[in-house]
Write an enzyme that holds these catalytic residues in place. Structure first.
Site, PDB file in Angstrom:
ATOM      1  N   LYS A   1       2.849  -3.634  -7.204  1.00  0.00           N
ATOM      2  CA  LYS A   1       2.589  -2.261  -7.657  1.00  0.00           C
ATOM      3  C   LYS A   1       2.782  -2.128  -9.162  1.00  0.00           C
ATOM      4  O   LYS A   1       2.015  -1.444  -9.828  1.00  0.00           O
ATOM      5  CB  LYS A   1       3.505  -1.265  -6.934  1.00  0.00           C
ATOM      6  CG  LYS A   1       3.104  -1.053  -5.477  1.00  0.00           C
ATOM      7  CD  LYS A   1       3.832   0.127  -4.873  1.00  0.00           C
ATOM      8  CE  LYS A   1       3.414   0.316  -3.412  1.00  0.00           C
ATOM      9  NZ  LYS A   1       4.215   1.324  -2.726  1.00  0.00           N
TER      10      LYS A   1
ATOM     11  N   LYS B   1      -5.167  -5.010   3.346  1.00  0.00           N
ATOM     12  CA  LYS B   1      -4.484  -4.208   4.383  1.00  0.00           C
ATOM     13  C   LYS B   1      -4.933  -2.755   4.298  1.00  0.00           C
ATOM     14  O   LYS B   1      -5.268  -2.260   3.217  1.00  0.00           O
ATOM     15  CB  LYS B   1      -2.969  -4.344   4.278  1.00  0.00           C
ATOM     16  CG  LYS B   1      -2.297  -3.451   3.271  1.00  0.00           C
ATOM     17  CD  LYS B   1      -0.776  -3.394   3.483  1.00  0.00           C
ATOM     18  CE  LYS B   1      -0.191  -2.447   2.418  1.00  0.00           C
ATOM     19  NZ  LYS B   1       1.231  -2.266   2.461  1.00  0.00           N
TER      20      LYS B   1
ATOM     21  N   LYS C   1      -3.161   3.696   2.040  1.00  0.00           N
ATOM     22  CA  LYS C   1      -3.646   4.924   1.404  1.00  0.00           C
ATOM     23  C   LYS C   1      -3.724   4.765  -0.109  1.00  0.00           C
ATOM     24  O   LYS C   1      -4.473   5.471  -0.762  1.00  0.00           O
ATOM     25  CB  LYS C   1      -2.781   6.124   1.798  1.00  0.00           C
ATOM     26  CG  LYS C   1      -1.305   5.939   1.632  1.00  0.00           C
ATOM     27  CD  LYS C   1      -0.524   6.885   2.551  1.00  0.00           C
ATOM     28  CE  LYS C   1       0.933   6.475   2.624  1.00  0.00           C
ATOM     29  NZ  LYS C   1       1.638   7.022   3.753  1.00  0.00           N
TER      30      LYS C   1
END
Ligand code: AMP
Ligand code: TRP
Length: 332
Positions: free
Chosen positions: A114, A197, A200
């Site tokens: 991230k 994967k 969202k």
């Protein structure tokens, strides 16, 4: 006999959970609330690790609660609560940070992924310390089992390491938890890009099946799901990631084995198979969405359930925190 304790958490970061959240985690939450002492937490403090809008935060916390109830979490069986309403999470979170090595925390792959995507200037310190807050969520409840998807395995390992370290330095304080991660369904893939994967925050949107989306939208998305070369409906995650993912989804929702499905679709094409998957998913989600929408009409009722959950959670959490402070030599 005292029941084994279960705890898990989910972030209120979207207007809907997706099929990966459900099959990887929440479906097991529902199963484990029977025969266990279960605590399920909407982890709003974890959601603050990225930019948030106060109006959306409130709305999404309530939508999360409504969906969990609609998916089958029962407030009579399980304790459903919001993380920020139980301040012991922050208090133990600090202790967890003080027990974790900087290098150890730096090895968390979710943080690395991230932060690499957004760069160090926009990555918050909270995103770095997020696994230590997660460890506090788990250890506060003397948890035995943590039902999560595959992507959380490393965070559970860290939690176990911290618990063992604390226990051996300061005396037995925490139960050392175990992850409850399924073999099948622990990782659901994006149906438009079946090597990524379902998520969202990344992914294509077109490949995300959301519980609160209309049946029409989901039907369309599944009918346009990406399939693979060849024409046989067989499970082969390396050469047929698209079909294998759809088989996993169908099987998890219909309760039929992958073998049975392979037999049923033997000799039929991908088109027939996708229509069948679409039907199973849409009919499964239809009553859940309606129930969640109905629950959202009575906010006061949802808030009451969450307050009652927080009171029960606090009773357990404050005991663990007190024991922790005592073992650390803090003056009580
Ligand atoms: P999050 O949305 O990150 O709060 O995740 C909530 C739960 O859903 C966690 O237990 C995750 O491991 C699980 N989860 C999220 N995405 C997937 C996926 N694509 N497949 C399986 N489980 C998932
Ligand atoms: N980190 C988890 C996720 O992103 C959410 C989470 C926070 C959690 N605290 C937890 C999961 C405690 C299990 C137990 O999905």
């Amino acid at each position: 006999m005292t029941l084994k304790r279960v705890l898990s958490g989910i972030q209120p970061t979207s207007d809907s959970f997706h099929l990966g959240n459900y099959l990887g985690a929440v479906k097991q939450w529902v199963e484990l609330q029977d025969g266990h002492d279960a605590f399920y937490c909407i982890v709003d403090l974890h959601a603050l690790t990225v930019e948030t809008d106060p109006k959306l935060m409130r709305k999404r916390t309530l939508i999360s609660a409504a969906q969990l109830l609609a998916l089958g979490i029962s407030p009579e069986k399980a304790t459903l609560f919001v993380q920020s309403q139980v301040p012991q999470h922050n208090q133990l979170g600090w202790i967890m940070e003080c027990l974790t090595g900087f290098g150890e925390a730096s090895r968390m792959t979710q943080f690395k992924d991230k932060s690499q995507k957004s760069g160090t200037d926009t990555t918050r310190v909270g995103l770095f310390t997020y696994p230590m807050l997660m460890a506090a969520d788990i250890l506060l409840y003397q948890t035995h089992l943590v039902p999560v998807g595959e992507d959380q395995r490393q965070h559970i390992e860290l939690t176990r390491d911290i618990a063992e370290r604390f226990n051996s330095k300061y005396g037995k304080t925490f139960v050392v938890p175990e992850g409850y991660i399924l073999k099948e369904g622990a990782k659901i893939y994006d149906i438009a890009e079946p090597t990524a994967k379902m998520s969202k925050s990344s992914g294509t949107g077109a490949g995300l099946i959301e519980i609160m989306d209309s049946p029409e939208t989901n039907l369309k998305k599944i009918k346009s799901a990406v399939t693979d070369a060849g024409r046989e409906v067989t499970f082969d995650s390396v050469n047929k990631p698209g079909i294998s993912n759809l088989l996993t989804i169908h099987s998890a929702l219909s309760g039929r084995t992958i073998k049975e499905l392979e037999n049923e679709f033997d000799g039929k094409g991908y088109g027939d198979f996708k229509s069948a998957v679409a039907e199973v998913v849409v009919e499964y989600l239809r009553p859940i969405r309606s129930k969640a929408l109905e629950l959202l009409e009575d906010e006061a009722h949802l808030v009451k359930i969450l307050h009652e959950g927080a009171a029960k959670a606090q009773a357990v959490a404050s005991k663990t925190l007190e024991g922790t402070y005592k073992n650390l030599g803090l003056v009580l």
